[in-house]
Write a protein that holds these residues in place. Structure first.
Motif, PDB file in Angstrom:
ATOM      1  N   TYR A  51       0.828  -1.199   0.000  1.00  0.00           N
ATOM      2  CA  TYR A  51       0.000   0.000   0.000  1.00  0.00           C
ATOM      3  C   TYR A  51       0.873   1.264   0.000  1.00  0.00           C
ATOM      4  O   TYR A  51       1.802   1.380   0.813  1.00  0.00           O
ATOM      5  N   PRO A  52       0.589   2.229  -0.886  1.00  0.00           N
ATOM      6  CA  PRO A  52       1.416   3.443  -0.937  1.00  0.00           C
ATOM      7  C   PRO A  52       1.506   4.198   0.389  1.00  0.00           C
ATOM      8  O   PRO A  52       2.567   4.728   0.731  1.00  0.00           O
ATOM      9  N   MET A  53       0.413   4.257   1.165  1.00  0.00           N
ATOM     10  CA  MET A  53       0.476   5.018   2.406  1.00  0.00           C
ATOM     11  C   MET A  53       1.240   4.266   3.502  1.00  0.00           C
ATOM     12  O   MET A  53       1.733   4.888   4.448  1.00  0.00           O
ATOM     13  N   VAL A  54       1.344   2.960   3.401  1.00  0.00           N
ATOM     14  CA  VAL A  54       2.245   2.216   4.288  1.00  0.00           C
ATOM     15  C   VAL A  54       3.686   2.561   3.927  1.00  0.00           C
ATOM     16  O   VAL A  54       4.541   2.748   4.803  1.00  0.00           O
ATOM     17  N   LYS A  55       3.948   2.674   2.637  1.00  0.00           N
ATOM     18  CA  LYS A  55       5.280   3.091   2.186  1.00  0.00           C
ATOM     19  C   LYS A  55       5.584   4.525   2.613  1.00  0.00           C
ATOM     20  O   LYS A  55       6.722   4.849   2.986  1.00  0.00           O
ATOM     21  N   GLN A  56       4.571   5.389   2.578  1.00  0.00           N
ATOM     22  CA  GLN A  56       4.759   6.760   3.040  1.00  0.00           C
ATOM     23  C   GLN A  56       5.061   6.782   4.540  1.00  0.00           C
ATOM     24  O   GLN A  56       5.925   7.552   4.997  1.00  0.00           O
ATOM     25  N   ALA A  57       4.374   5.950   5.309  1.00  0.00           N
ATOM     26  CA  ALA A  57       4.667   5.856   6.742  1.00  0.00           C
ATOM     27  C   ALA A  57       6.111   5.428   6.961  1.00  0.00           C
ATOM     28  O   ALA A  57       6.818   5.971   7.834  1.00  0.00           O
ATOM     29  N   ARG A  58       6.556   4.468   6.174  1.00  0.00           N
ATOM     30  CA  ARG A  58       7.948   4.015   6.273  1.00  0.00           C
ATOM     31  C   ARG A  58       8.918   5.168   6.007  1.00  0.00           C
ATOM     32  O   ARG A  58       9.921   5.330   6.720  1.00  0.00           O
ATOM     33  N   HIS A  96       4.805  -8.030  10.412  1.00  0.00           N
ATOM     34  CA  HIS A  96       5.534  -7.590   9.229  1.00  0.00           C
ATOM     35  C   HIS A  96       5.257  -6.129   8.916  1.00  0.00           C
ATOM     36  O   HIS A  96       6.175  -5.375   8.565  1.00  0.00           O
ATOM     37  N   THR A  97       3.996  -5.697   9.011  1.00  0.00           N
ATOM     38  CA  THR A  97       3.670  -4.311   8.682  1.00  0.00           C
ATOM     39  C   THR A  97       4.386  -3.350   9.616  1.00  0.00           C
ATOM     40  O   THR A  97       4.933  -2.324   9.177  1.00  0.00           O
ATOM     41  N   VAL A  98       4.416  -3.671  10.913  1.00  0.00           N
ATOM     42  CA  VAL A  98       5.139  -2.824  11.867  1.00  0.00           C
ATOM     43  C   VAL A  98       6.629  -2.803  11.536  1.00  0.00           C
ATOM     44  O   VAL A  98       7.264  -1.743  11.512  1.00  0.00           O
ATOM     45  N   SER A  99       7.199  -3.971  11.283  1.00  0.00           N
ATOM     46  CA  SER A  99       8.618  -4.047  10.955  1.00  0.00           C
ATOM     47  C   SER A  99       8.932  -3.275   9.682  1.00  0.00           C
ATOM     48  O   SER A  99       9.938  -2.558   9.602  1.00  0.00           O
ATOM     49  N   TYR A 100       8.058  -3.394   8.684  1.00  0.00           N
ATOM     50  CA  TYR A 100       8.264  -2.693   7.414  1.00  0.00           C
ATOM     51  C   TYR A 100       8.220  -1.187   7.608  1.00  0.00           C
ATOM     52  O   TYR A 100       9.056  -0.454   7.082  1.00  0.00           O
ATOM     53  N   MET A 101       7.243  -0.708   8.362  1.00  0.00           N
ATOM     54  CA  MET A 101       7.108   0.730   8.587  1.00  0.00           C
ATOM     55  C   MET A 101       8.272   1.303   9.396  1.00  0.00           C
ATOM     56  O   MET A 101       8.741   2.413   9.126  1.00  0.00           O
ATOM     57  N   THR A 102       8.725   0.579  10.401  1.00  0.00           N
ATOM     58  CA  THR A 102       9.627   1.147  11.403  1.00  0.00           C
ATOM     59  C   THR A 102      11.062   0.662  11.317  1.00  0.00           C
ATOM     60  O   THR A 102      11.970   1.337  11.825  1.00  0.00           O
ATOM     61  N   GLY A 103      11.280  -0.528  10.757  1.00  0.00           N
ATOM     62  CA  GLY A 103      12.600  -1.141  10.810  1.00  0.00           C
ATOM     63  C   GLY A 103      12.911  -1.769  12.155  1.00  0.00           C
ATOM     64  O   GLY A 103      14.002  -2.320  12.354  1.00  0.00           O
ATOM     65  N   LEU A 104      11.959  -1.732  13.096  1.00  0.00           N
ATOM     66  CA  LEU A 104      12.176  -2.311  14.422  1.00  0.00           C
ATOM     67  C   LEU A 104      12.231  -3.832  14.358  1.00  0.00           C
ATOM     68  O   LEU A 104      11.476  -4.463  13.619  1.00  0.00           O
ATOM     69  N   LYS A 105      13.117  -4.420  15.163  1.00  0.00           N
ATOM     70  CA  LYS A 105      13.220  -5.864  15.298  1.00  0.00           C
ATOM     71  C   LYS A 105      12.813  -6.259  16.716  1.00  0.00           C
ATOM     72  O   LYS A 105      13.204  -5.610  17.698  1.00  0.00           O
ATOM     73  N   ILE A 106      12.038  -7.332  16.827  1.00  0.00           N
ATOM     74  CA  ILE A 106      11.553  -7.766  18.136  1.00  0.00           C
ATOM     75  C   ILE A 106      12.667  -8.488  18.886  1.00  0.00           C
ATOM     76  O   ILE A 106      13.287  -9.417  18.370  1.00  0.00           O
ATOM     77  N   ASP A 107      12.923  -8.039  20.103  1.00  0.00           N
ATOM     78  CA  ASP A 107      13.918  -8.676  20.966  1.00  0.00           C
ATOM     79  C   ASP A 107      13.291  -9.786  21.803  1.00  0.00           C
ATOM     80  O   ASP A 107      13.864 -10.856  21.965  1.00  0.00           O
ATOM     81  N   SER A 108      12.083  -9.535  22.340  1.00  0.00           N
ATOM     82  CA  SER A 108      11.385 -10.542  23.144  1.00  0.00           C
ATOM     83  C   SER A 108       9.894 -10.269  23.093  1.00  0.00           C
ATOM     84  O   SER A 108       9.459  -9.168  22.741  1.00  0.00           O
ATOM     85  N   LEU A 109       9.104 -11.280  23.446  1.00  0.00           N
ATOM     86  CA  LEU A 109       7.655 -11.117  23.425  1.00  0.00           C
ATOM     87  C   LEU A 109       7.004 -11.979  24.493  1.00  0.00           C
ATOM     88  O   LEU A 109       7.588 -12.948  25.002  1.00  0.00           O
TER      89      LEU A 109
END
Length: 378
Positions: free
Chosen positions: A141-148, A200-213
């Motif tokens: 989605y273009p606006m997901v890319k814009q958020a990124r 995936h959407t959160v990771s794509y937008m932010t570049g954040l990697k999950i350390d623990s959950l």
């Protein structure tokens, strides 16, 4: 110079398949590729009917995917890539077979059931210089890319916390089990089906990697054993935190993926059911409602726009954006212009590996009293 139209085949996607139809239409959307072969169903008559509907020569509608891979590999006009749209439990064997016959692969998420299988597919693809796309839809989605791009350019500052949800109601309305509910077909329903889209959407937008959950997974009702509701707390490697909720028993909800990012300079919000809009709030400035096709966008996001503002773009266009980016790289690769693994903007096998790991870690946590577990590359 106009690039040649690529040829692709499809495994799965027979008559009545929603996801198969979406893939087929999306792949052909930009006239970058066209379907030329397929093994659409284990039911030969159903597969043949699908082939006729798609205008495929009968000699290229195959009884098994093994036959398809072998015979297509021997043809001078062989397909360039294969799209896999079967139930998750069969992805590994099908993808491995086509990779071993030298075909590039597009596979529906979450790619495999086991992380070891996904890693093996990544290794085979890399060793043979083959592309492997995993269709995490919402990155198209273009606006997901814009958020990124907003995050990348520091407009939100450092991400402090993330709130993301994906509620649906379809399990409440189901009168019979589907393959997604079948424990013999996989280890998870809700998290593997839609929870991975959140991750995936959160990771794509932010570049954040999950350390623990820390995950709490439930199964409501008598129709299924696997999870249909999950609450997940996450800690990222940066120190940021997040809360994910996914549910398939949320009455009144259709397909409600929503991501909210909160940073040190501002916040943004994107909803899948209003995909052309992005709510942006920056410190000291009025709330902004950004509209795709009307308001200024970063070039990397704007290049994926298809229609002027006010003309909605949706699921087909998002899938088509993924296929278009994949086909661009594949065409360039065929002409010697790039190496496999370049930076064309589509989800890759590594995204698939991370998705499978996310499911496994959620299950590990939930099955051990919702304790915190490390999310590391095992």
């Amino acid at each position: 110079m106009q690039q040649p139209i690529l040829k692709f085949g499809m495994v799965g996607g027979g008559e009545g398949s929603l996801i198969g139809d979406i893939h087929c239409r999306a792949a052909a959307f930009d006239r970058r590729s066209e379907i030329a072969a397929g093994c659409f169903s284990r039911d030969a008559a159903k597969s043949a009917a699908t082939g006729r509907k798609l205008g495929i020569s009968p000699d290229r509608v195959y009884s098994t995917y093994e036959e398809m891979a072998e015979k297509e590999a021997a043809r001078d006009d062989r397909i360039d890539f294969v799209s896999i749209v079967t139930p998750n439990s069969s992805h590994y064997a099908i993808a491995k077979t086509f990779l071993q016959h030298g075909f590039h692969v597009v596979c529906d998420k979450p790619v495999t059931i086991e992380e070891s299988e996904a890693k093996e597919l990544e290794r085979i693809a890399r060793q043979n210089g083959l592309l492997f796309c995993v269709t995490y839809t919402y990155s198209g989605y273009p606006m997901v890319k814009q958020a990124r791009e907003l995050v990348r350019h520091g407009e939100l500052g450092d991400i402090v916390t993330v709130m993301a949800e994906y509620p649906q109601e379809w399990v409440l309305n189901a009168d019979k089990p589907s393959w997604r509910m079948d424990p013999s077909q996989g280890k998870s329903c809700c998290v593997a089906d839609i929870g991975v889209h959140i991750a995936h959407t959160v990771s794509y937008m932010t570049g954040l990697k999950i350390d623990s959950l820390c995950a709490d997974m439930q199964s409501y009702g008598t129709l299924m054993e696997l999870d249909n509701n999950a609450n997940i707390l996450v800690k990222y490697t940066t120190g940021a935190t997040g809360v994910y909720w996914c549910s398939q028993v949320a009455a009144g909800c259709k397909n409600g993926l929503k991501v909210r990012l909160f940073g040190s300079k501002g916040s943004l919000e994107w909803e899948q059911e209003r995909p052309d809009e992005l709510r942006l709030s920056l410190k000291g400035k009025p709330l902004q409602l950004l509209s795709r096709g009307r308001d200024a966008m970063y070039p990397g996001a704007k290049s994926f726009n298809r229609l002027p503002g006010g003309h909605p773009e949706g699921l087909y266009e998002a899938f088509a954006n993924i296929y278009s980016a994949f086909c661009s790289e594949l065409s360039a690769l065929r002409q010697g212009g790039v190496a496999a693994g370049s930076e064309a903007d589509y989800p890759r096998i590594q995204d698939g590996i991370e998705g499978v790991r996310f499911v496994d870690k959620c299950l590990e946590s939930a099955q051990d009293g919702s304790r915190w577990v490390a999310v590391t590359d095992s």
